[in-house]
Design a protein around this motif. Structure first.
Motif, PDB file in Angstrom:
ATOM      1  N   ARG A 225     -34.051 -15.690 -43.942  1.00 48.66           N
ATOM      2  CA  ARG A 225     -32.751 -15.683 -44.043  1.00 48.66           C
ATOM      3  C   ARG A 225     -32.156 -16.645 -43.177  1.00 48.66           C
ATOM      4  NH1 ARG A 225     -28.344 -14.077 -41.555  1.00 48.66           N
ATOM      5  NH2 ARG A 225     -29.616 -13.707 -39.577  1.00 48.66           N
ATOM      6  N   TRP A 226     -32.486 -16.824 -41.916  1.00 52.36           N
ATOM      7  CA  TRP A 226     -31.830 -17.737 -40.805  1.00 52.36           C
ATOM      8  C   TRP A 226     -31.696 -18.855 -41.283  1.00 52.36           C
ATOM      9  CZ3 TRP A 226     -29.056 -17.579 -36.333  1.00 52.36           C
ATOM     10  CH2 TRP A 226     -29.131 -19.052 -35.488  1.00 52.36           C
ATOM     11  N   LEU A 227     -33.143 -19.709 -41.830  1.00 52.59           N
ATOM     12  CA  LEU A 227     -33.082 -21.038 -42.102  1.00 52.59           C
ATOM     13  C   LEU A 227     -32.420 -21.247 -43.431  1.00 52.59           C
ATOM     14  CD1 LEU A 227     -36.950 -21.477 -41.580  1.00 52.59           C
ATOM     15  CD2 LEU A 227     -35.043 -22.022 -40.082  1.00 52.59           C
ATOM     16  N   SER A 228     -32.438 -20.433 -44.390  1.00 53.06           N
ATOM     17  CA  SER A 228     -31.495 -20.360 -45.743  1.00 53.06           C
ATOM     18  C   SER A 228     -30.159 -20.535 -45.578  1.00 53.06           C
ATOM     19  CB  SER A 228     -31.908 -19.393 -46.568  1.00 53.06           C
ATOM     20  OG  SER A 228     -31.331 -18.006 -46.314  1.00 53.06           O
ATOM     21  N   ARG A 229     -29.667 -20.098 -44.436  1.00 53.32           N
ATOM     22  CA  ARG A 229     -27.960 -20.194 -44.198  1.00 53.32           C
ATOM     23  C   ARG A 229     -27.902 -21.608 -43.348  1.00 53.32           C
ATOM     24  NH1 ARG A 229     -25.996 -14.656 -41.297  1.00 53.32           N
ATOM     25  NH2 ARG A 229     -23.977 -16.070 -41.569  1.00 53.32           N
ATOM     26  N   THR A 247     -35.552 -27.284 -33.852  1.00 49.90           N
ATOM     27  CA  THR A 247     -34.428 -26.638 -33.194  1.00 49.90           C
ATOM     28  C   THR A 247     -33.989 -25.464 -34.095  1.00 49.90           C
ATOM     29  OG1 THR A 247     -33.208 -28.618 -32.410  1.00 49.90           O
ATOM     30  CG2 THR A 247     -31.877 -26.750 -33.310  1.00 49.90           C
ATOM     31  N   MET A 248     -33.771 -25.205 -35.249  1.00 50.03           N
ATOM     32  CA  MET A 248     -33.568 -24.230 -35.951  1.00 50.03           C
ATOM     33  C   MET A 248     -34.506 -22.982 -35.978  1.00 50.03           C
ATOM     34  SD  MET A 248     -30.517 -25.486 -36.818  1.00 50.03           S
ATOM     35  CE  MET A 248     -29.945 -23.820 -37.537  1.00 50.03           C
ATOM     36  N   PHE A 661     -26.101 -31.184 -45.530  1.00 49.21           N
ATOM     37  CA  PHE A 661     -25.473 -30.680 -46.762  1.00 49.21           C
ATOM     38  C   PHE A 661     -25.215 -29.019 -46.123  1.00 49.21           C
ATOM     39  CE2 PHE A 661     -28.480 -33.560 -48.506  1.00 49.21           C
ATOM     40  CZ  PHE A 661     -27.600 -33.987 -49.667  1.00 49.21           C
ATOM     41  N   ASP A 662     -24.094 -28.458 -46.879  1.00 48.97           N
ATOM     42  CA  ASP A 662     -23.695 -27.107 -46.611  1.00 48.97           C
ATOM     43  C   ASP A 662     -23.303 -26.862 -45.069  1.00 48.97           C
ATOM     44  OD1 ASP A 662     -23.926 -26.379 -49.416  1.00 48.97           O
ATOM     45  OD2 ASP A 662     -25.816 -25.619 -48.814  1.00 48.97           O
ATOM     46  N   LEU A 663     -22.554 -27.896 -44.420  1.00 49.17           N
ATOM     47  CA  LEU A 663     -21.917 -27.601 -43.096  1.00 49.17           C
ATOM     48  C   LEU A 663     -20.855 -26.399 -43.144  1.00 49.17           C
ATOM     49  CD1 LEU A 663     -21.691 -31.280 -41.929  1.00 49.17           C
ATOM     50  CD2 LEU A 663     -22.780 -29.262 -40.634  1.00 49.17           C
TER      51      LEU A 663
END
Length: 690
Positions: A225-229, A247-248, A661-663
């Motif tokens: 979930r964390w990485l997908s966002r 980092t993520m 992408f997706d900032l």
């Protein structure tokens, strides 16, 4: 920490072992199973038929999970091993270990599996300085489990060890017998439950205990979930790609729940010593991560506001409106043997709180939080003048009121020898370090914007802007070192300039307090050979009296420090210099498998083929993990202006293509692109709303 150490973690729960998965007492490395600043296992040693095991390889599956491939005997024996052992462990509140024994022979085999277990229940502050425990340890051997209990008045910690197979428990661990068929396997699930009680029967941590197997499934889903966002990075640089991915994951790993506020999590400062809430560290990490994970800033601001100082308390260095330095839950904090429950001994977290709140609103448009935290923000701004100005000269100064074990230096360079004159001598107290004044200036300017736009108080906004302007003029007069053309590290109690050349001048650029005509001098110093090692900017110039390339704050290179310096250089238009620092940091990260440590040595790059790690550096560490994110923002020139995100990239030569992408932000989600340039060409940029 070194390559022979294996660490897995989940917030402030972590285990540090050797490459066999064993935990043995160590005088220099904090090995063991830890939670809430307490060691719940100080001994955890596996043997088969009396033989210790040897590691063939270790798989780092997730930050919370590892797998060890082992064989009995010394390294010279493993080629002929007839059995092997797979040791798979998971941490997440409690600790689970699956033991799989594989028989590679044509005949069945009967084995004795032994786990030696023990616990000293050491507080994290006792690891470096071992003390005699003031409570007592009780060992209870049951038929189906081993219980190790530490009690001191109402403070109680307990380790409970069980296994899903018949076992013989004793005071030193447990023994199992394994019958393994030819080319067959034998599996046992060992469960270690950690229990923390204080003044009652219930564990102080809600929802911390799970059945074996539940932890892995739940945490895998949370990581997904964390990485997908998170925004997606595509780039030509393999080093940058690796650093971003690490980092993520590390930011996910370092998050831990706040006991007083269920459902929210903030980043712990760093493994192993600082697995707790640190005000300054959490603020800076949240600032670095704002364009990528703005929820970190939201929770950090809320929790720090909730815990802000409310009274005068010398033991905790607490003052009304002051933002805490750290919060601990171990034995020493419970009995006030260390002032960490909470402790307010830092002078920088309070103005930085205001900086983060303003920056958070600029990115997210969350005016509701700005209004919700108005009283807390006003209290922080009042602290700057009412309590921070110890000398009455208009500068934030510090001097500890806890003279027993409070921090001497209450700035980010908080080791005892970090603040020195050019000749290496120490100044007296109070001390007013330069970057604190920059933070105060920035806080007042940002506070003025919040007051004017959200609190309907233009008079207060005008007052703050007037105070900020006066501070800037005063600072540029009093801190400037004419014969060196840089700002002094600090002023001492007599107003003398503490004239060391330090990396703190980069924070001044970041805050905006520097007069524009002086910025070129700072840029030249920061990327000059006295300060720039080739791997990054040193904390102290190499010709200063206190310089030491392996001194904690007097010559090492700190990644987070460099990220703020690069951002500051870019703010004043020195984009090429900022790019050099960014490229150096990204180059350095590849030697740490993408994970920048807390600090590394300040040796010049011409002397070392790789950056030399500081021997006790935390890794992962939150604001080091956040460094690649702020460097990405700086290289791409990402800045919010009203309802839009502006992209003005200046990529260092050789960086190539970067696509994000997706900032997330007040604009929804957008994509940003940049392509590296030749010196005679301008970069090609674009931005796309999604």
């Amino acid at each position: 920490m070194n390559e022979d150490i294996v660490k897995i973690l989940d917030g402030n729960n972590f285990i540090v072992s050797d490459r066999r998965g064993d935990v043995d007492p160590s005088p220099s490395v904090p090995t063991g199973l830890f939670s809430l600043d307490t060691r719940f296992l100080s001994l955890w040693r596996l043997s088969v038929d009396g033989q210790r095991l040897h590691a063939l390889s270790v798989d780092d599956l997730h930050y919370f999970e590892a797998r060890f491939f082992l064989v009995p005997g010394e390294p010279t024996h493993y080629v002929d091993a007839k059995i092997s052992v797979i040791r798979q462990r998971t941490i997440g509140g409690s600790f689970d270990e699956r033991l799989t024994v594989l028989n590679h022979q044509e005949e069945p085999v009967d084995l004795t599996i032994r786990i030696d277990a023990g616990c000293d229940f050491a507080d994290i502050f006792e690891i470096k300085d071992v003390q005699h425990k003031k409570g007592h340890i009780t060992t209870i051997v049951n038929e189906d489990r081993l219980r190790l209990i530490y009690e001191r008045q109402t403070f109680r910690r307990e380790t409970v060890i069980s296994v899903d197979r018949p076992a013989q428990f004793d005071e030193g661990g447990l023994t199992l017998t394994a019958h393994v068929e030819p080319h067959g396997d034998w599996v046992a699930e060992v469960h270690v439950e950690t229990i923390a009680r204080s003044g009652g029967a219930k564990d102080v941590r809600p929802n911390v205990h799970h059945m074996p197997g539940e932890i892995q499934q739940g945490m895998e889903a949370e990581v997904e979930r964390w990485l997908s966002r998170a925004p997606i990075l595509r780039c030509d640089s393999e080093q940058l790609d690796m650093a971003y991915g690490r980092t993520m994951v590390d930011l996910a790993a370092l998050r831990f729940p706040i006991l007083t506020t269920p459902g929210v999590a903030v980043p712990a400062a760093g493994l192993p010593w600082f697995m707790a809430l640190f005000g300054r560290d959490s603020i800076i990490t949240s600032y670095q991560a704002l364009p990528f994970t703005p929820e970190l800033a939201n929770t950090t601001l809320r929790i720090l506001a909730l815990l802000r100082g409310a009274k005068l308390d010398d033991f905790r260095d607490e003052e009304p409106g002051k933002i805490l330095h750290e919060n601990r839950f171990g034995e020493s904090a419970a009995f006030e043997e260390q002032p960490h429950s909470p402790y307010y001994g830092t002078a920088d977290a309070t103005p930085l709180f205001v900086v983060l709140l303003d920056e958070y609103e600029r990115w997210t448009g969350d005016a509701e939080l700005v209004r919700e935290l108005e009283d807390d923000t006003r209290a922080a701004l009042r602290w700057i003048d009412e309590y921070g100005d110890l000398m009455g000269n208009g500068y934030i100064s510090y001097k500890r009121r806890n003279n027993v074990n409070g921090l001497e230096n209450q700035c980010w360079k908080d080791s005892w020898d970090a603040i020195t004159f050019r000749d290496g001598t120490l100044p007296g107290f109070p001390r007013a370090t330069c970057e604190l004044q920059g933070y105060a200036y920035d806080a007042k300017m940002r506070g003025a914007r919040l007051a004017r736009e959200f609190w309907n108080d233009p008079g207060y906004a005008d007052q703050l802007e007037t105070e900020a302007g006066a501070l800037r003029r005063r600072f540029n007069r009093d801190f400037w070192v004419e014969d060196g053309e840089y700002y002094a590290l600090a002023l001492d109690q007599d107003g003398r300039r503490v004239d060391s050349l330090s990396s703190n001048i980069g924070h001044l650029l970041w805050s905006g307090i520097v007069e524009p005509d002086r910025a070129p001098h700072l840029a030249a110093h920061l990327i000059g050979p006295r300060m720039f090692s080739g791997w990054g900017v040193r904390t102290l110039a190499e010709d200063q009296g206190a310089y030491n390339p392996v001194g904690y704050h007097v010559g090492t290179v700190w990644p987070f420090d460099n990220s703020l310096i690069a951002a500051g250089l870019a703010r004043y238009g020195f984009r090429e210099e900022a790019g050099r620092i960014a490229l150096a940091m990204i180059d350095a990260s590849q030697y740490f498998e993408g994970r920048l440590p807390e600090a590394f040595a300040g040796y010049h790059r011409s002397l070392t083929k790789y950056p030399v790690e500081y021997p006790t550096a935390c890794s992962p560490q939150a604001w080091s993990a956040g460094t690649p994110l702020l460097l990405l923002r700086t290289m791409l020139g990402l800045e919010p202006y009203g309802e839009h995100l502006v992209v003005e990239p200046a990529l260092p030569e050789g960086m190539g293509r970067i696509e994000l992408f997706d900032l997330p932000g007040r604009w929804g989600r957008v994509d940003a692109f940049a392509r590296g340039r030749l010196r005679e060409q301008a970069p090609r940029t674009s931005i796309r709303r999604t």
